[in-house]
Design a protein around this motif. Structure first.
Motif, PDB file in Angstrom:
ATOM      1  N   THR A 211       0.836  -1.194   0.000  1.00  0.00           N
ATOM      2  CA  THR A 211       0.000   0.000   0.000  1.00  0.00           C
ATOM      3  C   THR A 211       0.874   1.248   0.000  1.00  0.00           C
ATOM      4  N   LYS A 212       0.251   2.392  -0.217  1.00  0.00           N
ATOM      5  CA  LYS A 212       0.943   3.680  -0.145  1.00  0.00           C
ATOM      6  C   LYS A 212       0.616   4.425   1.148  1.00  0.00           C
ATOM      7  N   ALA A 213      -0.201   3.821   1.996  1.00  0.00           N
ATOM      8  CA  ALA A 213      -0.571   4.469   3.256  1.00  0.00           C
ATOM      9  C   ALA A 213       0.665   4.677   4.121  1.00  0.00           C
ATOM     10  N   THR A 214       0.619   5.680   4.961  1.00  0.00           N
ATOM     11  CA  THR A 214       1.721   5.908   5.893  1.00  0.00           C
ATOM     12  C   THR A 214       1.221   6.605   7.151  1.00  0.00           C
ATOM     13  N   PRO A 215       1.758   6.233   8.293  1.00  0.00           N
ATOM     14  CA  PRO A 215       1.552   7.090   9.467  1.00  0.00           C
ATOM     15  C   PRO A 215       2.299   8.412   9.246  1.00  0.00           C
ATOM     16  N   THR A 216       1.830   9.445   9.900  1.00  0.00           N
ATOM     17  CA  THR A 216       2.568  10.706   9.979  1.00  0.00           C
ATOM     18  C   THR A 216       2.718  11.048  11.451  1.00  0.00           C
ATOM     19  N   VAL A 217       3.944  11.189  11.903  1.00  0.00           N
ATOM     20  CA  VAL A 217       4.193  11.568  13.294  1.00  0.00           C
ATOM     21  C   VAL A 217       4.588  13.032  13.313  1.00  0.00           C
ATOM     22  N   TRP A 218       3.831  13.843  14.059  1.00  0.00           N
ATOM     23  CA  TRP A 218       4.049  15.281  14.120  1.00  0.00           C
ATOM     24  C   TRP A 218       4.868  15.710  15.335  1.00  0.00           C
ATOM     25  N   ARG A 219       4.774  14.952  16.382  1.00  0.00           N
ATOM     26  CA  ARG A 219       5.440  15.333  17.633  1.00  0.00           C
ATOM     27  C   ARG A 219       5.937  14.075  18.316  1.00  0.00           C
ATOM     28  N   LEU A 220       7.162  14.133  18.790  1.00  0.00           N
ATOM     29  CA  LEU A 220       7.732  13.041  19.570  1.00  0.00           C
ATOM     30  C   LEU A 220       8.653  13.658  20.604  1.00  0.00           C
ATOM     31  N   GLY A 221       8.600  13.173  21.816  1.00  0.00           N
ATOM     32  CA  GLY A 221       9.480  13.713  22.842  1.00  0.00           C
ATOM     33  C   GLY A 221       9.429  12.906  24.110  1.00  0.00           C
ATOM     34  N   ALA A 222      10.217  13.340  25.056  1.00  0.00           N
ATOM     35  CA  ALA A 222      10.245  12.686  26.360  1.00  0.00           C
ATOM     36  C   ALA A 222      10.377  13.731  27.450  1.00  0.00           C
ATOM     37  N   MET A 223       9.778  13.430  28.563  1.00  0.00           N
ATOM     38  CA  MET A 223       9.904  14.225  29.776  1.00  0.00           C
ATOM     39  C   MET A 223      10.764  13.436  30.755  1.00  0.00           C
ATOM     40  N   GLY A 224      11.941  13.955  31.059  1.00  0.00           N
ATOM     41  CA  GLY A 224      12.784  13.373  32.092  1.00  0.00           C
ATOM     42  C   GLY A 224      12.637  14.179  33.369  1.00  0.00           C
ATOM     43  N   SER A 225      12.617  13.509  34.511  1.00  0.00           N
ATOM     44  CA  SER A 225      12.407  14.245  35.755  1.00  0.00           C
ATOM     45  C   SER A 225      13.163  13.608  36.910  1.00  0.00           C
ATOM     46  N   ASP A 226      13.503  14.431  37.863  1.00  0.00           N
ATOM     47  CA  ASP A 226      14.124  13.987  39.116  1.00  0.00           C
ATOM     48  C   ASP A 226      13.485  14.791  40.236  1.00  0.00           C
ATOM     49  N   VAL A 227      12.258  14.392  40.590  1.00  0.00           N
ATOM     50  CA  VAL A 227      11.499  15.108  41.609  1.00  0.00           C
ATOM     51  C   VAL A 227      11.879  14.570  42.971  1.00  0.00           C
ATOM     52  N   PRO A 228      12.311  15.415  43.893  1.00  0.00           N
ATOM     53  CA  PRO A 228      12.726  14.924  45.213  1.00  0.00           C
ATOM     54  C   PRO A 228      11.598  14.185  45.923  1.00  0.00           C
ATOM     55  N   ASP A 229      11.948  13.133  46.631  1.00  0.00           N
ATOM     56  CA  ASP A 229      10.956  12.436  47.440  1.00  0.00           C
ATOM     57  C   ASP A 229      10.432  13.360  48.523  1.00  0.00           C
ATOM     58  N   ARG A 230       9.111  13.408  48.656  1.00  0.00           N
ATOM     59  CA  ARG A 230       8.517  14.344  49.613  1.00  0.00           C
ATOM     60  C   ARG A 230       7.082  13.945  49.925  1.00  0.00           C
ATOM     61  N   PHE A 231       6.733  14.089  51.182  1.00  0.00           N
ATOM     62  CA  PHE A 231       5.355  13.876  51.614  1.00  0.00           C
ATOM     63  C   PHE A 231       4.553  15.170  51.564  1.00  0.00           C
ATOM     64  N   THR A 232       5.250  16.304  51.666  1.00  0.00           N
ATOM     65  CA  THR A 232       4.595  17.605  51.587  1.00  0.00           C
ATOM     66  C   THR A 232       5.417  18.515  50.686  1.00  0.00           C
ATOM     67  N   VAL A 233       4.777  19.533  50.154  1.00  0.00           N
ATOM     68  CA  VAL A 233       5.455  20.516  49.316  1.00  0.00           C
ATOM     69  C   VAL A 233       5.216  21.900  49.904  1.00  0.00           C
ATOM     70  N   PRO A 234       6.087  22.867  49.619  1.00  0.00           N
ATOM     71  CA  PRO A 234       5.870  24.222  50.140  1.00  0.00           C
ATOM     72  C   PRO A 234       4.569  24.816  49.619  1.00  0.00           C
ATOM     73  N   ALA A 235       3.925  25.611  50.445  1.00  0.00           N
ATOM     74  CA  ALA A 235       2.700  26.294  50.029  1.00  0.00           C
ATOM     75  C   ALA A 235       3.047  27.419  49.068  1.00  0.00           C
ATOM     76  N   SER A 236       2.243  27.580  48.035  1.00  0.00           N
ATOM     77  CA  SER A 236       2.432  28.675  47.092  1.00  0.00           C
ATOM     78  C   SER A 236       1.397  29.764  47.355  1.00  0.00           C
ATOM     79  N   ALA A 237       1.737  30.979  46.959  1.00  0.00           N
ATOM     80  CA  ALA A 237       0.834  32.115  47.137  1.00  0.00           C
ATOM     81  C   ALA A 237      -0.064  32.257  45.922  1.00  0.00           C
ATOM     82  N   PRO A 238      -1.354  32.553  46.100  1.00  0.00           N
ATOM     83  CA  PRO A 238      -2.250  32.721  44.957  1.00  0.00           C
ATOM     84  C   PRO A 238      -1.767  33.848  44.046  1.00  0.00           C
TER      85      PRO A 238
END
Length: 459
Positions: A211-238
């Motif tokens: 066939t001549k059909a094809t997928p087209t991929v427009w966006r590809l990426g990855a999110m890498g993270s190193d979020v500290p272990d925590r039971f609570t986070v600091p409060a932010s101001a509105p």
């Protein structure tokens, strides 16, 4: 995704890394072409330094810069990568149907991206068009900070439909240092200081032979993270008072419907939230697309979203990248999975008219007014009150009219941003650490571009 305190693969992931107190690793050299989340710490507002690195391939230059084997980059309003001349043919046995079929394939492999935040986790997401007779596979191969490498890990086999293959994550992928948990690549023991230092992504595009059909991929990426272990986070101001007019849909009115998709509506918080924001941006399903749904059912588009986000291996509709990919099947929409660092990030997005889908887990008493506890649940954040409280479309509601909720700011930001918590049995289990889905126009306006850039998302 269900209201009860039940184990989930997120809880399993937490158990695998429960001993960790995040150790630091030296910074890697930055990819100069990447637009990544930057350090915008604001101690006065309780906004922490960022712990996330996003890299997305979206432009014609991006697609031209990879290693192509049978693929080519295409320009236009939405640049992408397609099959030019297949590199070969492969037999694929679908584990969920038992059917074996031959497929022509071609591959595109990204350049190496060095993480500015050496990561304990990575989540790959993509946006693609897969016409009938086509599908794609997305993989990641990472290098550790000790110089060794992972194998090529499959992060998803995906098609917009479910006739050619059954979209699926892949279980039992690991080496001695990391494991893939459905949609998340995670370091097994972050307390050792080992991190992911860099990675490459690989796409394999498939089509029926001849066939001549094809997928087209427009966006590809990855999110890498190193979020500290925590039971609570600091409060932010509105910092903002604004509410967006996002449609409201209840998952609960679908309870018992189409149990083949994650036991029915009781577990459909993710696709229900996705459908709310898709329709906010103008995405609509046709009568033809919905003709498979029982005409007696209200909000048939929610049933459709559940079916077409369903991961046949995970046996659920809560695969994060599959939801983002589903959103991007609608005309002129994009979707990504990332992590945010504070409610200030959400306020930045809401100010630009961009709602967000957030993942959180909590005991009943930890979120006033919810009336339930959950080991994992998705909500749609649509605004903030004058007092800074969170306005959320919570799909775990009895009716569509009851979906709009106002949750206390301090409680809500803690259940969303923490990485550890105690469940109903007093056991330490996981929190999602600020995970969210963002859906936005393919051609965002200037304010939307600025807001997305501020949270590390390249458009």
């Amino acid at each position: 995704m269900r209201r009860a305190e039940q184990p989930s693969r997120r809880t399993v992931l937490a158990a695998a890394v429960a001993a960790a107190v995040t150790a630091s690793a030296g910074p890697a050299a930055a990819d100069p072409e990447a637009l990544m989340t930057t350090d915008t710490a604001d101690p006065a507002r309780g906004v922490p330094a960022r712990t996330v690195d996003n890299r997305f391939w979206v432009s014609f230059g991006d697609w031209s810069g990879g290693t192509a084997k049978g693929t080519r980059a295409v320009a236009g309003a939405r640049a992408g990568v397609v099959i030019a001349k297949p590199a070969g043919t492969v037999d694929y046995t679908d584990p969920h149907t038992g059917t074996t079929a031959a497929w022509e394939y071609a591959t595109w492999t990204s350049p190496v991206h060095r993480l500015t935040v050496p990561a304990t986790e990575a989540i790959v997401s993509w946006n693609a068009h897969t016409p009938a007779g086509t599908w794609i596979q997305a993989e990641i191969k990472a290098t550790y900070t000790d110089g060794s490498s992972t194998p090529w890990y499959v992060m998803g086999r995906w098609a917009a439909g479910d006739r050619d293959i059954r979209r699926t994550s892949v279980d039992d992928q690991k080496d001695t240092k990391s494991t893939v948990w459905t949609d998340t690549l995670a370091i097994d023991d972050p307390s050792t200081g080992l991190r992911l230092a860099s990675y490459r992504l690989r796409l394999t595009l498939h089509r029926k032979p001849g066939t001549k059909a094809t997928p087209t991929v427009w966006r590809l990426g990855a999110m890498g993270s190193d979020v500290p272990d925590r039971f609570t986070v600091p409060a932010s101001a509105p910092g903002l008072a604004k509410e967006l007019a996002v449609p409201r849909y209840s998952q609960e009115i679908h309870k018992g419907r189409y149990p083949e998709y994650d036991n029915g509506g009781e577990a459909w918080c993710s696709p229900t939230s996705s459908q709310m924001i898709i329709e906010y941006w103008g995405g609509r399903l046709t009568a033809g697309q919905l003709e498979w749904v029982d005409p007696a059912y209200d909000d048939p588009q929610v049933c459709h979203a559940a079916r077409f986000t369903y991961d046949y291996q995970y046996a659920g509709c809560g695969n994060w990248p599959f939801n983002a990919a589903y959103a991007a099947t609608f005309k002129d929409l994009q979707g990504v999975v990332t992590r945010l660092g504070s409610l200030a990030d959400l306020e930045t997005l809401i100010a630009a008219g961009i709602p967000a889908i957030t993942s959180q887990s909590f005991l009943k008493e930890e979120l006033t007014g919810a009336g339930y506890g959950t080991a994992g649940h998705l909500m749609t954040v649509v605004g903030f009150t004058a007092d800074g409280d969170v306005i959320a479309n919570d799909p775990f509601s009895a009716t569509d009219e009851a979906v709009r909720r106002v949750y206390r700011r301090r409680e809500w930001e803690n259940i969303w941003l923490r990485t550890k918590r105690y469940n109903a049995s007093g056991k330490v289990v996981s929190g999602t650490g600020g995970v969210c889905y963002l859906y936005f126009p393919a051609r965002p306006n200037a304010a939307q571009r600025t807001a997305l850039a501020a949270v590390g998302v390249r458009v």
